[in-house]
Design a protein around this motif. Structure first.
Motif, PDB file in Angstrom:
ATOM      1  N   GLU A   1      27.980  66.601  23.757  1.00 34.75           N
ATOM      2  CA  GLU A   1      29.185  65.957  24.139  1.00 34.75           C
ATOM      3  C   GLU A   1      29.219  64.451  24.198  1.00 34.75           C
ATOM      4  OE1 GLU A   1      32.256  65.758  27.821  1.00 34.75           O
ATOM      5  OE2 GLU A   1      31.252  67.531  27.547  1.00 34.75           O
TER       6      GLU A   1
ATOM      7  N   GLY B   1      28.471  62.935  20.691  1.00 33.64           N
ATOM      8  CA  GLY B   1      29.681  62.851  20.360  1.00 33.64           C
ATOM      9  C   GLY B   1      30.295  61.648  20.651  1.00 33.64           C
ATOM     10  N   SER B   2      30.458  61.353  21.993  1.00 33.54           N
ATOM     11  CA  SER B   2      30.961  60.149  22.485  1.00 33.54           C
ATOM     12  C   SER B   2      30.310  58.926  22.069  1.00 33.54           C
ATOM     13  CB  SER B   2      31.096  60.264  24.131  1.00 33.54           C
ATOM     14  OG  SER B   2      31.438  59.026  24.623  1.00 33.54           O
TER      15      SER B   2
ATOM     16  N   TRP C   1      33.278  65.308  18.351  1.00 33.51           N
ATOM     17  CA  TRP C   1      33.359  65.188  20.218  1.00 33.51           C
ATOM     18  C   TRP C   1      34.461  66.070  20.819  1.00 33.51           C
ATOM     19  CZ3 TRP C   1      35.990  60.423  22.842  1.00 33.51           C
ATOM     20  CH2 TRP C   1      35.487  60.567  24.178  1.00 33.51           C
TER      21      TRP C   1
END
Length: 593
Positions: free
Chosen positions: A212, A215-216, A253
């Protein structure tokens, strides 16, 4: 039943946009231990005050249990006055201690967060310049904003609250064991349920949160690169491709966001069920023991109340431990810079002379793909060398090697027979500086911006540096002079003024060799002409390597090096190269039509 499963793409994909490493478990543990040791006194005070708050909160159940036991024994008169007084005193003490715990916890969290920010900044600026340059804007921006924001809540609340929850739960279980030992064992009935749920969750959560966070970072990188290169994107009609890339990063994300939400949606209901199981088991087992005569009714009352009180600290521990899973990923990304060896150059290595040489240099940004091939070049002291050639030929790359930003894959780049790659970054900057189109005005006073080059510079030296670059006129017109606040939230400077400040820093730093990468190319023509006059005074008496994207810059150079496909194909003076009719002559004719 709705079920979210891990995304079907490789979780490592978003991380491919990151060049700075993510810290391993050992690095994170070591840093966390270091933070705790730095603040061990504050932790000790916090835990002590929390223990006192818990002990004060346990007075009520013991008093109530005592009253129930007296009633069950047939007592007709109860010491209600004394009981109420003791309860009131305990309540006041609990309120005071809880208030102190909250204050101490937030203070401790802010102190640790400040340490973390400072440690990251100090460690980052000590990294080799090439590492930071290759990292790119997106990854650095994501770490210093998104990751710091995620850690802020953890540092302010999660770490102190987790310590509080552990102490709280431990003291309640100990109180339960002292009051009614059989009831303490009944708490363990819910343990298998909690263990199974937590093992399921925590086996999946760390990797999911890492993906996560990656992805950010991927989203931030895609957006930052698109914004930074907005003109290039428009001119090459790459808008649709950049939009598609951003959409893909956002979808990746969002998929991981949904998956981590699914993990929490499973864990928390199980935790609530465990709370119910604990209370029911205490009441049922305790009821049987009372009927058998193994416990009295007062003990059961006190035990039931203490078991009920366990709900909050157990919830705190699990809630904030979950928060720490998110924070641990951000912490790993921030302390990952510790796994990069800092510039290990020899600070005692000093160049004996000012001649710069590149000998059979090979260099590439990716393994096995060279941008420069066996490049050799000599730059005598005080001379002006221009690097020219078509776009993508390797001019800027060679300039960065000569400036000590990168180290060669093979061959050597030396200043006065001292290899730049063996010198510390601070030592290299004393002698060589890179001047490019990028300029930055830091938030603070004009004086602070200038003293970045030389912290001990007096005001007279600062004004002299501004005068050399023709910036003293507008600077003296400022109401507060050198104390004027500039940058975000302060006075907005024009691009030309910002570049003049950068040049004034050069005057203060006083390196003898400059590598210029078209420092005025992004300014409008009038501002560029004015700044070039300022720049010419800065260049007086210095060795200059100019990366010439516009050939008029090369015309007056002592030596022109033509770079094509990562090799120097021609070397000589302007008139010589034009007469030779080679690649430079062709570039010159195309430049002048």
């Amino acid at each position: 039943m709705f079920r979210v499963t891990p995304p079907d793409y490789d979780p490592a994909a978003p991380e491919s946009v990151t060049t700075l490493p993510v810290g391993g478990a050992a690095t994170v543990r070591a840093y966390a231990g270091e933070l705790i040791r730095r603040h061990r006194r504050a932790f000790t005070v916090l835990i002590t005050v929390q223990a006192l708050a818990v002990l004060a909160s346990m007075v009520g159940p013991y008093l109530l249990g005592s009253v129930v036991q007296r009633l069950e024994g047939g007592a007709r008169e109860l010491p209600l006055g004394r009981t109420i007084a003791l309860f009131a005193v305990a309540l006041v003490l609990q309120t005071v201690f809880v208030r102190l715990v909250a204050l101490r916890g937030v203070t401790l969290g802010e102190e640790m967060l400040a340490d973390l920010r400072e440690d990251f900044l100090v460690r980052s600026v000590r990294l080799p310049p090439g590492v930071l340059e290759r990292a790119g804007t997106g990854d650095l921006l994501s770490r210093i904003t998104t990751d710091i924001d995620r850690l802020a809540n953890a540092m302010r609340e999660a770490v102190p609250q987790l310590a509080i929850g552990v102490v709280w739960a431990g003291l309640l279980i100990a109180g339960l064991a002292v009051t009614a030992p059989p009831l303490a064992l009944s708490v363990l009935v819910a343990a298998p349920l909690l263990i199974v749920a937590c093992r399921w969750y925590f086996r999946r959560a760390p990797s999911a949160y890492r993906s996560e966070a990656a992805g950010s970072a991927g989203v931030a990188t895609a957006l930052a690169e698109t914004v930074d290169a907005g003109r290039t994107v428009e001119s090459h009609r790459l808008g649709q491709r950049r939009v598609e890339l951003s959409d893909r990063r956002v979808k990746e994300w969002a998929a991981w966001e949904r998956y981590t939400l699914y993990l929490r949606s499973v864990l928390f209901p199980v935790v609530n069920t465990a709370h119910t199981v604990v209370l029911v088991s205490v009441l049922m087992i305790g009821g049987v023991f009372v009927l058998k005569g193994w416990l009295d009714i007062g003990q059961l009352t006190t035990g039931a109340l203490l078991a009920q009180m366990l709900v909050e600290p157990v919830g705190i521990v699990l809630r904030w431990y979950d928060e720490l899973q998110v924070a641990q990923v951000s912490l790993a990304r921030l302390v990952g810079v510790r796994e990069i060896e800092p510039d290990a150059g020899d600070d005692e290595l000093r160049p004996e002379g000012r001649e710069m040489r590149a000998d059979e240099v090979r260099f590439g940004y990716r393994e096995g793909v060279d941008v420069l091939h066996d490049v050799s070049l000599s730059v005598p002291p005080g001379s002006r060398v221009a690097l020219v050639g078509p776009s993508g030929a390797g001019k800027s790359t060679l300039g960065r090697l000569l400036a000590g930003i990168y180290g060669p894959r093979s061959g050597r780049v030396a200043l006065g027979d001292a290899e730049l790659s063996r010198m510390s970054a601070e030592r290299v900057r004393e002698h060589v500086a890179l001047v490019n189109q990028e300029h930055h005005v830091f938030v603070g006073s004009l004086r602070d911006n200038l003293r970045l080059a030389r912290n001990e510079a007096a005001d007279g030296e600062l004004w002299n540096a501004l005068g050399v670059v023709d910036a003293d006129g507008w600077a003296r017109a400022l109401t507060d002079g050198l104390d004027t606040e500039v940058g975000s939230g302060g006075l907005t400077l024009t691009p030309a003024q910002a570049q003049q400040i950068a040049l004034a820093r050069l005057v203060l730093a006083d390196p003898h060799t400059l590598v210029l990468d078209e420092a005025t190319s992004l300014l409008d023509p009038r501002a560029a002409r004015e700044l070039e006059r300022s720049l010419s005074r800065v260049l007086e008496g210095r060795t200059v390597v100019a990366i010439a994207h516009r050939l008029h810059t090369a015309h007056d150079a002592d030596v022109i090096a033509v770079v094509e496909a990562g090799r120097i194909t021609e070397l000589g003076h302007h008139d010589e190269l034009v007469a030779a009719g080679g690649p430079y002559s062709a570039l010159w004719r195309s430049w002048h039509g």
